[in-house]
Enzyme design. Structure first.
Site, PDB file in Angstrom:
ATOM      1  N   TYR A   1     -11.783   4.067  -9.289  1.00 13.07           N
ATOM      2  CA  TYR A   1     -11.371   3.454  -8.525  1.00 13.07           C
ATOM      3  C   TYR A   1     -10.417   2.728  -8.896  1.00 13.07           C
ATOM      4  CZ  TYR A   1     -11.000   0.042  -4.205  1.00 13.07           C
ATOM      5  OH  TYR A   1     -10.166  -0.752  -3.214  1.00 13.07           O
TER       6      TYR A   1
HETATM    7  P1  NAI Z   1     -12.413   0.952   5.454  1.00 13.33           P
HETATM    8  O1  NAI Z   1     -13.521   1.886   4.921  1.00 13.33           O
HETATM    9  O2  NAI Z   1     -12.788  -0.263   6.534  1.00 13.33           O
HETATM   10  O3  NAI Z   1     -11.024   1.733   5.786  1.00 13.33           O
HETATM   11  C1  NAI Z   1     -10.541   2.422   5.429  1.00 13.33           C
HETATM   12  C2  NAI Z   1      -9.442   3.288   6.012  1.00 13.33           C
HETATM   13  O4  NAI Z   1      -8.980   4.407   5.466  1.00 13.33           O
HETATM   14  C3  NAI Z   1     -10.344   4.082   7.534  1.00 13.33           C
HETATM   15  O5  NAI Z   1      -9.410   4.098   8.426  1.00 13.33           O
HETATM   16  C4  NAI Z   1     -10.650   5.584   7.134  1.00 13.33           C
HETATM   17  O6  NAI Z   1     -10.829   6.409   7.946  1.00 13.33           O
HETATM   18  C5  NAI Z   1      -9.338   5.563   6.076  1.00 13.33           C
HETATM   19  N1  NAI Z   1      -9.364   6.991   5.222  1.00 13.33           N
HETATM   20  C6  NAI Z   1     -10.354   6.774   4.207  1.00 13.33           C
HETATM   21  N2  NAI Z   1     -10.039   8.173   3.556  1.00 13.33           N
HETATM   22  C7  NAI Z   1      -8.917   8.790   4.288  1.00 13.33           C
HETATM   23  C8  NAI Z   1      -8.362   9.892   4.241  1.00 13.33           C
HETATM   24  N3  NAI Z   1      -8.857  10.902   3.141  1.00 13.33           N
HETATM   25  N4  NAI Z   1      -7.470  10.261   5.148  1.00 13.33           N
HETATM   26  C9  NAI Z   1      -7.014   9.477   5.999  1.00 13.33           C
HETATM   27  N5  NAI Z   1      -7.731   8.257   6.209  1.00 13.33           N
HETATM   28  C10 NAI Z   1      -8.618   7.883   5.452  1.00 13.33           C
HETATM   29  O7  NAI Z   1     -11.912   0.181   4.103  1.00 13.33           O
HETATM   30  P2  NAI Z   1     -10.884  -1.015   4.017  1.00 13.33           P
HETATM   31  O8  NAI Z   1     -11.620  -2.073   3.224  1.00 13.33           O
HETATM   32  O9  NAI Z   1     -10.050  -1.622   5.094  1.00 13.33           O
HETATM   33  O10 NAI Z   1      -9.655  -0.600   2.948  1.00 13.33           O
HETATM   34  C11 NAI Z   1      -8.355  -0.469   3.187  1.00 13.33           C
HETATM   35  C12 NAI Z   1      -7.784  -0.324   1.887  1.00 13.33           C
HETATM   36  O11 NAI Z   1      -7.954  -1.801   1.258  1.00 13.33           O
HETATM   37  C13 NAI Z   1      -8.290   0.676   0.641  1.00 13.33           C
HETATM   38  O12 NAI Z   1      -7.137   1.303   0.010  1.00 13.33           O
HETATM   39  C14 NAI Z   1      -9.057  -0.051  -0.118  1.00 13.33           C
HETATM   40  O13 NAI Z   1      -9.275   0.715  -1.600  1.00 13.33           O
HETATM   41  C15 NAI Z   1      -8.345  -1.431  -0.053  1.00 13.33           C
HETATM   42  N6  NAI Z   1      -9.165  -2.540  -0.644  1.00 13.33           N
HETATM   43  C16 NAI Z   1     -10.239  -3.087   0.059  1.00 13.33           C
HETATM   44  C17 NAI Z   1     -10.896  -4.050  -0.460  1.00 13.33           C
HETATM   45  C18 NAI Z   1     -11.978  -4.647   0.383  1.00 13.33           C
HETATM   46  O14 NAI Z   1     -12.731  -5.610  -0.169  1.00 13.33           O
HETATM   47  N7  NAI Z   1     -12.475  -4.211   1.454  1.00 13.33           N
HETATM   48  C19 NAI Z   1     -10.351  -4.815  -1.618  1.00 13.33           C
HETATM   49  C20 NAI Z   1      -9.446  -4.022  -2.381  1.00 13.33           C
HETATM   50  C21 NAI Z   1      -8.607  -3.263  -1.791  1.00 13.33           C
END
Ligand code: NAI
Length: 260
Positions: A165
């Site tokens: 990651y």
């Molecule tokens: P989440 O799991 O709530 O949302 C992720 C979103 O990406 C969802 O809408 C999901 O359907 C979509 N998604 C996942 N795989 C996909 C694919 N193959 N094709 C299309 N859509 C896809 O996660 P969150 O926390 O909102 O994460 C958003 C971004 O922020 C990610 O890139 C994550 O790595 C990053 N991030 C999150 C952190 C956290 O603490 N939540 C910390 C640092 C980075």
């Protein structure tokens, strides 16, 4: 006299993974600032729910069922988005998955490849398609645009049991900087957003873990989890003319965690 640079009326924003979590926090604020919004996500039903809420705000919104790890699906979604909206002014490559948490010495190769395919290939396919559109538009006399890659603190701090990651997130930062330099001549800017600990589905396990509540969140100077809505401001800023000379930067949004 009012300062109107944050007004996004007339701009089209595209958010991958915009149906929940951080992506939704951005999408909602962009709509409230007047932008039309295209949501790309795997789950069609979730996309439609997000579109319904965006429409209630009073802007045009559409959802596209797309797996960002799939090159042809991304290219088809871009074609459909342009057919529906005519242009894209702002794109956030936000869709991502977590890293699993296995010991590095035992990390499964198939999980490693899966994390890379969504978090790195997905960002590459998405931003490549948007850059092609913005470049062609600029060459036709209409320059401009803004791109965001959602990275992570894992890119700049050691993330134990999360090497795959972390590597994807470091790569997103490198890709964004290169895109920023190559596309500045077209008026296109590119920046990375690095979230800290944010309460979303991705961190559900950590949110439920007592050790996390005792040891990690007390170390956040703001003394709380981040929320998706904490990402609305940065999205509006980077989509808007208020950030017209701001490119190639990293925005750490973590309640001060990285400096404490
Ligand atoms: P989440 O799991 O709530 O949302 C992720 C979103 O990406 C969802 O809408 C999901 O359907 C979509 N998604 C996942 N795989 C996909 C694919 N193959 N094709 C299309 N859509 C896809 O996660 P969150 O926390 O909102 O994460 C958003 C971004 O922020 C990610 O890139 C994550 O790595 C990053 N991030 C999150 C952190 C956290 O603490 N939540 C910390 C640092 C980075």
């Amino acid at each position: 006299m009012t300062y109107s640079a944050f007004d996004l009326t007339g701009k089209v924003a595209l958010i991958t993974g915009g149906n929940r979590g951080i992506g939704w926090g951005m999408a909602e604020a962009l709509a409230q600032a007047g932008a039309e919004v295209a949501i790309w996500g795997r789950d069609g039903a979730r996309n439609e729910e997000a579109v319904r809420k965006l429409s209630e705000i009073g802007v045009k919104a559409k959802g596209y069922a797309v797996d960002v790890a799939n090159e042809s699906e991304v290219n088809a979604a871009m074609t459909h988005t342009l057919a529906d909206f005519g242009r894209v002014d702002f794109a956030v490559a936000n869709a991502g998955i977590g890293g699993g948490g296995a010991k590095f010495g035992e990390f499964p190769t198939d999980l490693y490849r899966r994390v890379l395919s969504v978090n790195l290939d997905g960002v590459f396919f998405t931003l490549r398609a948007v850059c092609k559109h913005m470049t062609e538009r600029a060459e036709a006399g209409d320059p401009g645009g803004s791109l965001v890659g959602v990275a992570s603190l894992a890119a700049i701090e050691g993330a134990a049991r999360n090497e795959a990651y972390a590597a994807t997130k470091g790569a997103v930062i490198s890709m964004i900087k290169s895109i920023a330099v190559e596309h500045a001549r077209y008026g296109v800017r590119a920046n990375a957003v690095l979230p800290g600990w944010i309460a979303t589905d991705m961190t559900a396990g950590a949110q439920a873990a007592p050790a996390f509540a005792e040891k990690v969140i007390p170390r956040v100077p703001m003394r709380r989890w981040g929320e998706p809505k904490d990402f609305g401001g940065i999205a509006v800023y980077l989509a808007s003319d208020a950030s017209s000379y701001h490119s190639g930067d990293l925005f750490v949004i973590d309640g001060g965690y990285a400096i404490f």
